[in-house]
Design a protein around this motif. Structure first.
Motif, PDB file in Angstrom:
ATOM      1  N   THR A  19      32.003  42.822  36.507  1.00  0.00           N
ATOM      2  CA  THR A  19      31.638  44.095  37.347  1.00  0.00           C
ATOM      3  C   THR A  19      32.908  45.092  36.833  1.00  0.00           C
ATOM      4  O   THR A  19      32.506  46.372  36.573  1.00  0.00           O
ATOM      5  N   LEU A  20      34.020  44.973  36.805  1.00  0.00           N
ATOM      6  CA  LEU A  20      35.263  45.770  36.387  1.00  0.00           C
ATOM      7  C   LEU A  20      35.019  46.118  34.693  1.00  0.00           C
ATOM      8  O   LEU A  20      35.158  47.257  34.611  1.00  0.00           O
ATOM      9  N   GLN A  34      40.240  48.902  45.009  1.00  0.00           N
ATOM     10  CA  GLN A  34      40.935  47.751  45.090  1.00  0.00           C
ATOM     11  C   GLN A  34      42.503  47.822  45.118  1.00  0.00           C
ATOM     12  O   GLN A  34      43.232  47.070  45.555  1.00  0.00           O
ATOM     13  N   VAL A  35      42.869  49.105  44.556  1.00  0.00           N
ATOM     14  CA  VAL A  35      44.388  49.328  44.777  1.00  0.00           C
ATOM     15  C   VAL A  35      44.577  49.575  46.070  1.00  0.00           C
ATOM     16  O   VAL A  35      45.634  49.210  46.765  1.00  0.00           O
ATOM     17  N   PHE A  36      43.924  50.392  46.789  1.00  0.00           N
ATOM     18  CA  PHE A  36      43.766  50.483  48.157  1.00  0.00           C
ATOM     19  C   PHE A  36      43.990  49.345  48.765  1.00  0.00           C
ATOM     20  O   PHE A  36      45.115  49.096  49.830  1.00  0.00           O
ATOM     21  N   TYR A  54      42.868  42.979  40.956  1.00  0.00           N
ATOM     22  CA  TYR A  54      41.670  42.278  40.302  1.00  0.00           C
ATOM     23  C   TYR A  54      41.047  41.214  40.914  1.00  0.00           C
ATOM     24  O   TYR A  54      39.835  41.364  40.746  1.00  0.00           O
ATOM     25  N   ALA A  55      41.466  40.746  41.870  1.00  0.00           N
ATOM     26  CA  ALA A  55      40.896  39.304  42.322  1.00  0.00           C
ATOM     27  C   ALA A  55      40.157  39.841  43.569  1.00  0.00           C
ATOM     28  O   ALA A  55      40.624  39.873  44.673  1.00  0.00           O
ATOM     29  N   MET A  56      39.003  40.280  43.186  1.00  0.00           N
ATOM     30  CA  MET A  56      38.139  40.928  44.281  1.00  0.00           C
ATOM     31  C   MET A  56      37.472  39.979  45.434  1.00  0.00           C
ATOM     32  O   MET A  56      37.067  40.315  46.331  1.00  0.00           O
ATOM     33  N   ASN A  57      37.643  38.680  45.092  1.00  0.00           N
ATOM     34  CA  ASN A  57      36.766  37.618  45.677  1.00  0.00           C
ATOM     35  C   ASN A  57      37.888  37.014  46.821  1.00  0.00           C
ATOM     36  O   ASN A  57      39.188  36.976  46.561  1.00  0.00           O
TER      37      ASN A  57
END
Length: 219
Positions: free
Chosen positions: A130-131, A74-76, A115-118
């Motif tokens: 998930t996290l 996610q950081v990537f 954090y906002a994966m969607n």
């Protein structure tokens, strides 16, 4: 010597980026030049001297003690602003400007985007599950006194939403997150550590400085 020419060209490029970017980042010209040389030395020529996900992960692991694979990915993605699967020079410098020296507003945006994966740019229950489940597994759910780790995570999500979901739509928008963090800054990394601490920042910058003094970036 072709290799020497290539290294000399990279050093010139690093100097040019430093001159061009120091006014709109939180980094000094020297730090930018060192960061670009470090990136060039770490990246593969096959990828046009850009960092792929695995090289980027290696840096997070070696220099910032990251262990969570999901958060590293996610950081990537947060660094990779053009979504081409690589971190280029400007993305690297601007990302590191926030990662190492960001102010509260920059850090808030960085963490929320991470954090906002969607695709809807919200932190949903599913994302939190998930996290937090991943974080819970790393720490050891049983050690934390939970017979049913998944149930413990669900209870924690309810507490988070009660505290941070200001508009009560059962997910966190950027405004929910920003307002919550402005009142309680410790909430910034509530879904897992994605920022270095001061000691890690100081050690990384000292490492770059040492490489620069000994002209060892490309050794």
């Amino acid at each position: 010597m072709p290799g020497s020419v290539s290294i000399a060209s990279k050093k010139r490029s690093a100097h040019q980026y430093a001159e061009r970017m120091n006014k709109d980042t939180n980094l000094s010209s020297q730090e930018i030049e060192q960061l670009v040389n470090f990136m060039y030395a770490s990246a593969s020529p096959v990828h046009n001297n850009r960092l792929d996900k695995m090289k980027f992960r290696d840096i997070l692991i070696e220099h910032f003690e990251f262990t969570d694979s999901i958060l590293m990915d996610q950081v990537f993605k947060t660094f990779d602003t053009d979504n081409d699967g690589f971190v280029g020079v400007e993305e690297w410098v601007r990302g590191m400007s926030t990662f190492l020296r960001g102010n509260q507003e920059e850090l808030t945006k960085f963490c929320f985007n991470t954090y906002a994966m969607n695709s809807d740019n919200q932190i949903t229950r599913d994302v939190m599950f998930t996290l937090l489940k991943n974080c819970w597994a790393e720490k050891g759910g049983q050690e934390l006194g939970e017979d049913d780790p998944e149930e413990g995570v669900k209870e924690l999500i309810e507490l988070i939403l009660k505290k941070m979901d200001i508009d009560k739509d059962t997910k966190l928008s950027y405004d929910d997150y920003k307002d919550s963090c402005s009142k309680e800054f410790l909430l910034l990394q509530f879904l897992g550590n994605i920022l270095p601490d001061k000691g890690q920042v100081d050690r990384f910058l000292a490492h770059l400085d040492d490489l620069s003094k000994h002209q060892a970036f490309y050794d």
